[in-house]
Write a protein that holds these residues in place. Structure first.
Motif, PDB file in Angstrom:
ATOM      1  N   GLN A   1       0.827  -1.207   0.000  1.00  0.00           N
ATOM      2  CA  GLN A   1       0.000   0.000   0.000  1.00  0.00           C
ATOM      3  C   GLN A   1       0.859   1.254   0.000  1.00  0.00           C
ATOM      4  O   GLN A   1       0.544   2.235  -0.679  1.00  0.00           O
ATOM      5  N   TYR A   2       1.947   1.228   0.745  1.00  0.00           N
ATOM      6  CA  TYR A   2       2.826   2.385   0.806  1.00  0.00           C
ATOM      7  C   TYR A   2       3.455   2.668  -0.560  1.00  0.00           C
ATOM      8  O   TYR A   2       3.445   3.797  -1.041  1.00  0.00           O
ATOM      9  N   LEU A   3       3.992   1.630  -1.203  1.00  0.00           N
ATOM     10  CA  LEU A   3       4.661   1.819  -2.489  1.00  0.00           C
ATOM     11  C   LEU A   3       3.688   2.224  -3.592  1.00  0.00           C
ATOM     12  O   LEU A   3       4.061   2.942  -4.522  1.00  0.00           O
ATOM     13  N   ARG A   4       2.430   1.803  -3.499  1.00  0.00           N
ATOM     14  CA  ARG A   4       1.427   2.191  -4.501  1.00  0.00           C
ATOM     15  C   ARG A   4       1.208   3.702  -4.541  1.00  0.00           C
ATOM     16  O   ARG A   4       0.740   4.233  -5.538  1.00  0.00           O
ATOM     17  N   ARG A   5       1.552   4.392  -3.469  1.00  0.00           N
ATOM     18  CA  ARG A   5       1.408   5.849  -3.433  1.00  0.00           C
ATOM     19  C   ARG A   5       2.406   6.541  -4.356  1.00  0.00           C
ATOM     20  O   ARG A   5       2.190   7.675  -4.758  1.00  0.00           O
ATOM     21  N   PHE A   6       3.500   5.857  -4.696  1.00  0.00           N
ATOM     22  CA  PHE A   6       4.581   6.486  -5.451  1.00  0.00           C
ATOM     23  C   PHE A   6       4.879   5.824  -6.796  1.00  0.00           C
ATOM     24  O   PHE A   6       5.337   6.492  -7.711  1.00  0.00           O
ATOM     25  N   LEU A   7       4.653   4.510  -6.876  1.00  0.00           N
ATOM     26  CA  LEU A   7       5.124   3.742  -8.024  1.00  0.00           C
ATOM     27  C   LEU A   7       4.018   2.870  -8.605  1.00  0.00           C
ATOM     28  O   LEU A   7       2.946   2.740  -8.009  1.00  0.00           O
ATOM     29  N   HIS A   8       4.303   2.253  -9.723  1.00  0.00           N
ATOM     30  CA  HIS A   8       3.357   1.357 -10.382  1.00  0.00           C
ATOM     31  C   HIS A   8       3.654  -0.081  -9.973  1.00  0.00           C
ATOM     32  O   HIS A   8       4.795  -0.538 -10.064  1.00  0.00           O
ATOM     33  N   TRP A   9       2.609  -0.793  -9.568  1.00  0.00           N
ATOM     34  CA  TRP A   9       2.746  -2.204  -9.230  1.00  0.00           C
ATOM     35  C   TRP A   9       2.847  -2.984 -10.531  1.00  0.00           C
ATOM     36  O   TRP A   9       2.023  -2.818 -11.419  1.00  0.00           O
ATOM     37  N   VAL A  10       3.884  -3.822 -10.665  1.00  0.00           N
ATOM     38  CA  VAL A  10       4.041  -4.590 -11.893  1.00  0.00           C
ATOM     39  C   VAL A  10       3.955  -6.088 -11.673  1.00  0.00           C
ATOM     40  O   VAL A  10       3.670  -6.834 -12.611  1.00  0.00           O
ATOM     41  N   GLN A  11       4.214  -6.533 -10.468  1.00  0.00           N
ATOM     42  CA  GLN A  11       4.117  -7.956 -10.159  1.00  0.00           C
ATOM     43  C   GLN A  11       4.192  -8.098  -8.643  1.00  0.00           C
ATOM     44  O   GLN A  11       4.569  -7.161  -7.945  1.00  0.00           O
ATOM     45  N   ASN A  12       3.850  -9.273  -8.131  1.00  0.00           N
ATOM     46  CA  ASN A  12       3.924  -9.479  -6.684  1.00  0.00           C
ATOM     47  C   ASN A  12       5.274  -8.996  -6.158  1.00  0.00           C
ATOM     48  O   ASN A  12       6.319  -9.419  -6.633  1.00  0.00           O
ATOM     49  N   SER A  13       5.238  -8.092  -5.223  1.00  0.00           N
ATOM     50  CA  SER A  13       6.424  -7.558  -4.557  1.00  0.00           C
ATOM     51  C   SER A  13       7.371  -6.801  -5.469  1.00  0.00           C
ATOM     52  O   SER A  13       8.557  -6.679  -5.176  1.00  0.00           O
ATOM     53  N   VAL A  14       6.870  -6.259  -6.582  1.00  0.00           N
ATOM     54  CA  VAL A  14       7.706  -5.487  -7.502  1.00  0.00           C
ATOM     55  C   VAL A  14       6.962  -4.217  -7.921  1.00  0.00           C
ATOM     56  O   VAL A  14       5.824  -4.279  -8.379  1.00  0.00           O
TER      57      VAL A  14
ATOM     58  N   ARG B   1      12.205   9.965   0.334  1.00  0.00           N
ATOM     59  CA  ARG B   1      10.960   9.851   1.116  1.00  0.00           C
ATOM     60  C   ARG B   1      10.471   8.402   1.140  1.00  0.00           C
ATOM     61  O   ARG B   1      10.060   7.893   2.178  1.00  0.00           O
ATOM     62  N   ILE B   2      10.538   7.728  -0.005  1.00  0.00           N
ATOM     63  CA  ILE B   2      10.139   6.319  -0.087  1.00  0.00           C
ATOM     64  C   ILE B   2      11.005   5.481   0.849  1.00  0.00           C
ATOM     65  O   ILE B   2      10.500   4.659   1.615  1.00  0.00           O
ATOM     66  N   LYS B   3      12.307   5.693   0.800  1.00  0.00           N
ATOM     67  CA  LYS B   3      13.227   4.912   1.633  1.00  0.00           C
ATOM     68  C   LYS B   3      12.986   5.154   3.125  1.00  0.00           C
ATOM     69  O   LYS B   3      12.983   4.216   3.917  1.00  0.00           O
ATOM     70  N   GLN B   4      12.729   6.398   3.497  1.00  0.00           N
ATOM     71  CA  GLN B   4      12.443   6.706   4.901  1.00  0.00           C
ATOM     72  C   GLN B   4      11.173   6.003   5.362  1.00  0.00           C
ATOM     73  O   GLN B   4      11.124   5.452   6.465  1.00  0.00           O
ATOM     74  N   GLY B   5      10.143   6.022   4.518  1.00  0.00           N
ATOM     75  CA  GLY B   5       8.894   5.345   4.869  1.00  0.00           C
ATOM     76  C   GLY B   5       9.074   3.845   4.986  1.00  0.00           C
ATOM     77  O   GLY B   5       8.515   3.209   5.883  1.00  0.00           O
ATOM     78  N   LEU B   6       9.863   3.270   4.085  1.00  0.00           N
ATOM     79  CA  LEU B   6      10.105   1.823   4.137  1.00  0.00           C
ATOM     80  C   LEU B   6      10.867   1.433   5.394  1.00  0.00           C
ATOM     81  O   LEU B   6      10.591   0.396   5.999  1.00  0.00           O
ATOM     82  N   HIS B   7      11.819   2.270   5.812  1.00  0.00           N
ATOM     83  CA  HIS B   7      12.563   1.988   7.045  1.00  0.00           C
ATOM     84  C   HIS B   7      11.619   1.863   8.234  1.00  0.00           C
ATOM     85  O   HIS B   7      11.852   1.055   9.137  1.00  0.00           O
ATOM     86  N   LYS B   8      10.542   2.635   8.227  1.00  0.00           N
ATOM     87  CA  LYS B   8       9.568   2.605   9.330  1.00  0.00           C
ATOM     88  C   LYS B   8       8.677   1.366   9.269  1.00  0.00           C
ATOM     89  O   LYS B   8       8.131   0.946  10.285  1.00  0.00           O
ATOM     90  N   LEU B   9       8.509   0.789   8.080  1.00  0.00           N
ATOM     91  CA  LEU B   9       7.569  -0.325   7.906  1.00  0.00           C
ATOM     92  C   LEU B   9       8.201  -1.705   8.048  1.00  0.00           C
ATOM     93  O   LEU B   9       7.515  -2.660   8.381  1.00  0.00           O
ATOM     94  N   VAL B  10       9.484  -1.815   7.757  1.00  0.00           N
ATOM     95  CA  VAL B  10      10.099  -3.141   7.700  1.00  0.00           C
ATOM     96  C   VAL B  10      10.970  -3.411   8.920  1.00  0.00           C
ATOM     97  O   VAL B  10      11.366  -2.503   9.637  1.00  0.00           O
TER      98      VAL B  10
END
Length: 88
Positions: free
Chosen positions: A19-32, A44-53
């Motif tokens: 859901q987080y990555l869908r805000r910025f990028l296009h989903w092309v396949q499971n986990s990609v 900004r994407i990297k900072q958000g991912l650091h908080k989620l993983v």
């Protein structure tokens, strides 16, 4: 710049990362995800991912190219989410 982000996270975090990555990028396949972003957006994407993983269990790969034209992509089988459909 054009980025491709591939992730492998524990099941309980998959939906949040997706859901987080869908805000910025296009989903092309499971986990990609892929798409054009600025350097500021990538940070900004990297900072958000650091908080989620959980970096003890999860992994995220970020491939950066100067532009999409440098990406040669081949799809074998069904293209799950063609970017052309999104742009039309």
């Amino acid at each position: 710049m054009y980025v491709v982000i591939v992730y492998d996270v524990e099941q309980e975090r998959v939906a949040k990362v997706c859901q987080y990555l869908r805000r910025f990028l296009h989903w092309v396949q499971n986990s990609v995800f892929e798409g054009e972003v600025t350097e500021a957006q990538l940070e900004r994407i990297k900072q958000g991912l650091h908080k989620l993983v959980d970096e003890e269990y999860d992994s995220i790969y970020i491939y950066c190219l100067p532009h999409e034209k440098y990406l040669k992509k081949q799809v074998l089988g069904i293209e799950k989410a063609p970017i052309a459909q999104i742009l039309d």
